[in-house]
Design an enzyme around this catalytic site. Structure first.
Site, PDB file in Angstrom:
ATOM      1  N   ARG A  50      17.859  -0.485 -12.681  1.00 24.15           N
ATOM      2  CA  ARG A  50      16.798   0.256 -13.373  1.00 24.15           C
ATOM      3  C   ARG A  50      17.253   0.918 -14.669  1.00 24.15           C
ATOM      4  O   ARG A  50      16.596   1.832 -15.160  1.00 24.15           O
ATOM      5  CB  ARG A  50      16.207   1.314 -12.432  1.00 24.15           C
ATOM      6  CG  ARG A  50      15.412   0.744 -11.258  1.00 24.15           C
ATOM      7  CD  ARG A  50      14.550   1.807 -10.608  1.00 24.15           C
ATOM      8  NE  ARG A  50      13.825   1.317  -9.441  1.00 24.15           N
ATOM      9  CZ  ARG A  50      12.649   0.686  -9.511  1.00 24.15           C
ATOM     10  NH1 ARG A  50      12.083   0.468 -10.677  1.00 24.15           N
ATOM     11  NH2 ARG A  50      12.047   0.276  -8.409  1.00 24.15           N
ATOM     12  N   ASP A  74       7.076  -0.956 -17.508  1.00 18.66           N
ATOM     13  CA  ASP A  74       8.042  -0.257 -18.369  1.00 18.66           C
ATOM     14  C   ASP A  74       9.078  -1.235 -18.937  1.00 18.66           C
ATOM     15  O   ASP A  74       9.423  -1.163 -20.121  1.00 18.66           O
ATOM     16  CB  ASP A  74       8.770   0.845 -17.587  1.00 18.66           C
ATOM     17  CG  ASP A  74       7.865   2.062 -17.380  1.00 18.66           C
ATOM     18  OD1 ASP A  74       6.981   2.280 -18.231  1.00 18.66           O
ATOM     19  OD2 ASP A  74       8.043   2.769 -16.377  1.00 18.66           O
ATOM     20  N   GLY A  95      12.532  -2.949  -9.364  1.00 20.13           N
ATOM     21  CA  GLY A  95      12.479  -3.249  -7.929  1.00 20.13           C
ATOM     22  C   GLY A  95      12.367  -4.735  -7.654  1.00 20.13           C
ATOM     23  O   GLY A  95      11.786  -5.478  -8.445  1.00 20.13           O
ATOM     24  N   ASP A 102       3.930  -4.029  -6.799  1.00 22.60           N
ATOM     25  CA  ASP A 102       2.874  -3.008  -6.875  1.00 22.60           C
ATOM     26  C   ASP A 102       1.547  -3.568  -7.397  1.00 22.60           C
ATOM     27  O   ASP A 102       0.508  -2.956  -7.215  1.00 22.60           O
ATOM     28  CB  ASP A 102       3.311  -1.847  -7.788  1.00 22.60           C
ATOM     29  CG  ASP A 102       4.442  -1.038  -7.169  1.00 22.60           C
ATOM     30  OD1 ASP A 102       4.936  -1.440  -6.098  1.00 22.60           O
ATOM     31  OD2 ASP A 102       4.850  -0.031  -7.764  1.00 22.60           O
ATOM     32  N   LYS A 123       6.542  -8.930 -13.345  1.00 24.33           N
ATOM     33  CA  LYS A 123       7.025  -8.761 -11.970  1.00 24.33           C
ATOM     34  C   LYS A 123       6.670  -7.390 -11.433  1.00 24.33           C
ATOM     35  O   LYS A 123       6.800  -6.412 -12.155  1.00 24.33           O
ATOM     36  CB  LYS A 123       8.547  -8.916 -11.961  1.00 24.33           C
ATOM     37  CG  LYS A 123       9.227  -8.518 -10.688  1.00 24.33           C
ATOM     38  CD  LYS A 123      10.319  -7.464 -10.867  1.00 24.33           C
ATOM     39  CE  LYS A 123       9.798  -6.111 -11.233  1.00 24.33           C
ATOM     40  NZ  LYS A 123      10.757  -5.012 -11.064  1.00 24.33           N
ATOM     41  N   THR A 124       6.216  -7.267 -10.249  1.00 25.00           N
ATOM     42  CA  THR A 124       6.208  -6.048  -9.433  1.00 25.00           C
ATOM     43  C   THR A 124       5.317  -6.271  -8.231  1.00 25.00           C
ATOM     44  O   THR A 124       4.186  -6.771  -8.361  1.00 25.00           O
ATOM     45  CB  THR A 124       5.749  -4.769 -10.180  1.00 25.00           C
ATOM     46  OG1 THR A 124       5.762  -3.702  -9.225  1.00 25.00           O
ATOM     47  CG2 THR A 124       4.396  -4.843 -10.838  1.00 25.00           C
TER      48      THR A 124
HETATM   49  P1  FBP Z   1       9.003  -2.051  -9.765  1.00 24.82           P
HETATM   50  O1  FBP Z   1       7.806  -1.403 -10.371  1.00 24.82           O
HETATM   51  O2  FBP Z   1      10.241  -1.874 -10.533  1.00 24.82           O
HETATM   52  O3  FBP Z   1       8.728  -3.483  -9.439  1.00 24.82           O
HETATM   53  O4  FBP Z   1       9.292  -1.355  -8.349  1.00 24.82           O
HETATM   54  C1  FBP Z   1       8.269  -1.035  -7.494  1.00 24.82           C
HETATM   55  C2  FBP Z   1       8.749  -0.376  -6.226  1.00 24.82           C
HETATM   56  O5  FBP Z   1       8.939  -1.316  -5.200  1.00 24.82           O
HETATM   57  C3  FBP Z   1       7.741   0.695  -5.803  1.00 24.82           C
HETATM   58  O6  FBP Z   1       6.766   0.153  -4.973  1.00 24.82           O
HETATM   59  C4  FBP Z   1       8.619   1.735  -5.149  1.00 24.82           C
HETATM   60  O7  FBP Z   1       8.068   3.020  -5.265  1.00 24.82           O
HETATM   61  C5  FBP Z   1       9.886   1.637  -5.930  1.00 24.82           C
HETATM   62  O8  FBP Z   1       9.972   0.325  -6.409  1.00 24.82           O
HETATM   63  C6  FBP Z   1      11.106   1.971  -5.102  1.00 24.82           C
HETATM   64  O9  FBP Z   1      12.205   2.013  -5.946  1.00 24.82           O
HETATM   65  P2  FBP Z   1      13.702   1.749  -5.512  1.00 24.82           P
HETATM   66  O10 FBP Z   1      13.825   0.284  -5.287  1.00 24.82           O
HETATM   67  O11 FBP Z   1      14.501   2.191  -6.681  1.00 24.82           O
HETATM   68  O12 FBP Z   1      13.937   2.512  -4.263  1.00 24.82           O
END
Ligand code: FBP
Length: 548
Positions: free
Chosen positions: A142, A173, A78, A202, A199-200
Site C-alpha cells: 500500500r 487511489d 488489497g 469493494d 481492481k478492488t
Molecule cells: P483495496 O481497495 O486496496 O482493493 O482494498 C480493499 C480492502 O479489501 C477493503 O475491503 C478492506 O477494508 C481493506 O482492503 C483491508 O486492508 P488490508 O488488506 O490492508 O488489511
C-alpha cells in the site's frame, strides 16, 4: 509448488477473450472527454493527459510488425481474485505483439518500483499462476506513489531495464496516483507510459466506462456461499442470530450483492444510514424490532449483514472520526505516550464536547479501535473495528429494555462473523478469470499504441465474453476534486451504492418480506466446470445495473 486437484485442472482453463482482441486490432478514437466535475482545475493539473478521447479496439485483417516492448507491472493495495490473470493477459499480449517483449514485476507493491525490487516474469513463472487467486506472484503493498522523488527513483530503474510502460493494477487511489505519474513522466518527456487496471473487491471503482472492478464477482460469491451455509445451519437449529460483517472499506456494494444472492433477514446499507441521518441507537432499534417480530412468530434465529464501513457512515460517528483523524495526526506521539488504560479518558478530555459524548457512549473495544494506527491513506482501518460485536451487544441491550416493557418475548443468542480476507484470494470465478485476462491483454495493446494516462476498460460485460468491448478510458475523465488531509486533491470519484440504483431498489422492495419470512437462498460454492448458467453468471449488481 504442491498443487490441489482443482489448481491442476484449472491451470488448463483458457480465459475467453473478446472477439475484438483476437488477432490484429485497429484503434478507434472517440470524442474528446472531460472530467466528471471540476473540469477547469483538473485540466490545469493534467495539461498533458486531460481531454484525451475514449478508445476502442476493433478486429482487423491488417497485420502489423511491431517492435518488442519491455513493460513493468505493479499490484497495488488489497488482494482481489484475478490479479494473476491480469498479469498473464499483459504477458500474453506483449508476446503476441512481439515474442521478444519482456515483462518485469515490481515486488510488494509500488514500493518495489521506488526501491528497485523486481523480477522478470518468464513464461515458466506466469504458467504457475494462471487462473489462480492471490497476488503472490509478485506481492502487493500500500505504499503511495505521490512524491516526485519516488517518481524519479522509479524512472531510474525503468530506464535501466529499458521499460517503456508501467501497468498499475489498483483501486481508485492507486489509479489516481497512476494518472499523476503518467502526467509527470509525460511532462518530463521521460518516454514512459502508465496504464491503470481497475481492481478492488469493494466494487467502488466503477462508472459509465468501467462497469465493475475485478475481484468483486469472486469475493461476493465466496461470501454468499458461506452466508448461505450459515443460513442453512441457522434454519436447521433455529437458535442463533448471526451478525455477519462483510468487507468493503467504504461502499456497501459487497453487503448489497450478498443480500441479493442470499436474502438474509436484515442487511444494513451504509449509504442509506447516512442519507437518512440515522443514529446508532436508531440502527440498533430497527434490528431489534426485526428480531422481536420474528420472535413473535416463534423464530428466534436469523441473519444480519453489516457492511464493514458502516461506522463511518453514521453521521455522529463520522464527525467523531474526522476529529480523531485530525487530532491523532497532530498529537500522535503525545497520545501514544499515554498509558493504555488512560487513553480513552485522554481522548474524551481533548476533543470537542459533542464528539467526546459520542466517543464515551461507544463500548470500550470499539472506542479503542477508533484510535488505532491509520492506513497509509490516513483512513481508519475499518476492517479492525468489530462492528458485528458492537451491534450484538447493543441489540441485546435494546431487547432487554423491550422485554422489560413487555414488547418482546423471545430468546436472543447471537454469534458474530467477519468475512473479508477469506474471499480476497479465492480462485477467480470464470467471470473474473476472463475479465482480468481481457483487462491485461487490452492493457498491452494500449501500450503498443503508445497510450498513457488511460485505464484499461472492458465493457458490455453481461454479454458473452466474446462480445465484450475493449479499449481505454482517460483516467482524468473519472476525476473530481476532493478534500484529502486538509487539501483539495484530484481523485477518481468513488462509486458508492446509489439509493436510486437498480440493485438497491430491488433489495428495498424485498427486504420486508425477507425479514419476516425465512426466504434464504443457498448459492453454494463457485463452480468452475459445468453448465454456463451455473458457472458464468455475473453478479446480481452487474446484471441489474446493466439491464437495458
Ligand atoms: P483495496 O481497495 O486496496 O482493493 O482494498 C480493499 C480492502 O479489501 C477493503 O475491503 C478492506 O477494508 C481493506 O482492503 C483491508 O486492508 P488490508 O488488506 O490492508 O488489511
Amino acid at each position: 509448488m504442491a498443487k490441489s486437484a482443482l489448481q491442476i485442472a484449472r491451470a488448463a482453463y483458457q480465459p475467453k477473450l473478446p472477439k475484438a482482441l483476437r488477432g490484429s486490432v485497429k484503434l478507434v478514437e472517440g470524442a474528446a472527454t472531460k472530467s466528471v466535475a471540476d473540469q477547469e482545475e483538473i485540466a490545469k493539473l493534467f495539461p498533458n493527459t486531460y481531454g484525451m478521447p475514449v478508445l476502442t479496439f476493433e478486429a482487423t485483417n491488417e497485420e502489423r510488425q511491431l517492435p518488442a516492448i519491455n513493460a513493468g507491472v505493479i499490484l497495488s493495495g488489497g488482494q482481489a481474485p484475478g490479479g494473476h490473470n491480469v498479469i498473464a493477459g499483459i504477458f500474453d499480449g506483449l508476446k503476441a505483439i512481439n515474442s521478444e517483449s519482456k515483462l518485469y514485476g515490481f515486488l510488494m507493491g509500488p514500493g518495489g518500483l521506488v526501491d528497485h525490487n523486481y523480477i522478470e516474469l518468464t513464461s515458466e513463472i506466469i504458467d504457475e499462476y494462471r487462473n489462480t487467486g492471490g497476488f503472490d506472484i509478485i506481492g502487493s503493498g500500500r505504499t503511495k506513489l505521490e512524491e516526485t522523488e519516488q517518481y524519479d527513483k522509479g524512472l531510474e530503474i525503468l530506464k535501466e531495464l529499458g521499460i517503456k510502460a508501467l501497468v498499475i493494477i489498483g483501486g481508485d487511489d492507486s489509479n489516481t496516483n497512476a494518472c499523476v505519474l503518467a502526467e509527470y513522466y509525460k511532462q518530463n518527456n521521460s518516454g514512459i507510459q502508465v496504464i491503470g487496471c481497475p481492481k478492488t473487491i469493494d466494487g467502488d471503482l466503477k462508472n459509465e466506462m468501467i462497469e465493475t472492478s475485478f475481484g468483486f464477482d469472486t469475493a461476493c460469491k465466496v461470501y454468499s456461499e458461506v452466508i448461505g451455509n450459515i443460513q442453512r445451519d441457522c434454519n436447521s437449529a433455529r437458535k442463533y442470530w448471526h451478525f455477519i460483517k462483510l468487507m468493503g472499506r467504504s461502499a456497501s456494494h459487497i453487503a448489497l450483492e450478498c443480500a441479493l444472492q442470499t436474502q438474509p433477514n436484515y442487511c444494513l446499507i451504509s449509504e442509506e444510514v447516512e442519507a437518512k441521518q440515522l443514529t446508532l441507537a436508531q440502527v440498533v432499534d430497527d434490528i431489534a424490532q426485526v428480531v422481536a417480530a420474528r420472535a413473535a412468530k416463534g423464530n428466534n434465529f436469523g441473519t444480519v449483514l453489516i457492511p464493514e464501513g458502516l461506522i463511518e457512515f453514521i453521521p455522529a460517528v463520522k464527525k467523531l472520526i474526522a476529529e480523531l483523524n485530525d487530532y491523532l495526526a497532530h498529537h500522535e506521539e503525545a497520545f501514544k505516550a499515554v498509558p493504555a488504560a488512560e487513553q480513552r479518558q485522554y481522548i474524551i478530555n481533548n476533543i470537542s464536547k459533542e464528539n467526546a459524548e459520542v466517543y464515551a457512549s461507544l463500548p470500550e473495544g470499539v472506542a479503542k479501535q477508533l484510535t488505532l494506527d491509520r492506513d497509509p491513506h490516513g483512513n481508519v482501518q475499518v476492517s479492525l473495528i468489530e462492528t458485528e460485536k458492537l451491534l450484538i451487544e447493543m441489540v441485546g441491550n435494546r431487547l432487554a429494555e423491550m422485554k422489560a416493557a413487555g414488547e418482546y418475548n423471545g430468546k436472543f443468542a447471537a454469534l458474530g462473523h467477519f468475512f473479508g480476507y477469506e474471499g480476497r484470494c479465492a480462485a477467480p470465478s470464470n467471470f473474473d478469470a476472463d475479465y482480468c485476462y481481457a483487462l491485461g491483454y487490452n492493457a498491452s495493446l494500449l501500450i503498443s499504441e503508445g497510450k498513457t494516462g488511460y485505464m484499461s476498460s472492458i465493457r458490455n460485460t453481461t454479454a458473452p465474453a466474446e462480445e465484450w468491448i475493449a479499449g481505454g478510458v482517460p483516467v482524468t475523465m473519472m476525476m473530481n476534486m476532493e478534500r484529502r488531509h486538509g487539501h483539495m486533491k484530484p481523485v477518481i470519484q468513488k462509486a458508492l451504492v446509489l439509493l436510486d440504483g437498480a440493485p438497491f431498489l430491488k433489495f428495498a422492495a424485498s427486504r420486508k418480506e425477507w425479514s419476516l419470512e425465512t426466504a434464504y437462498i443457498y448459492p453454494g460454492p463457485i463452480q468452475y466446470f459445468g453448465p454456463t448458467e451455473v458457472c458464468d453468471q455475473p453478479t446480481r449488481t452487474l446484471a441489474l445495473e446493466q439491464a437495458k
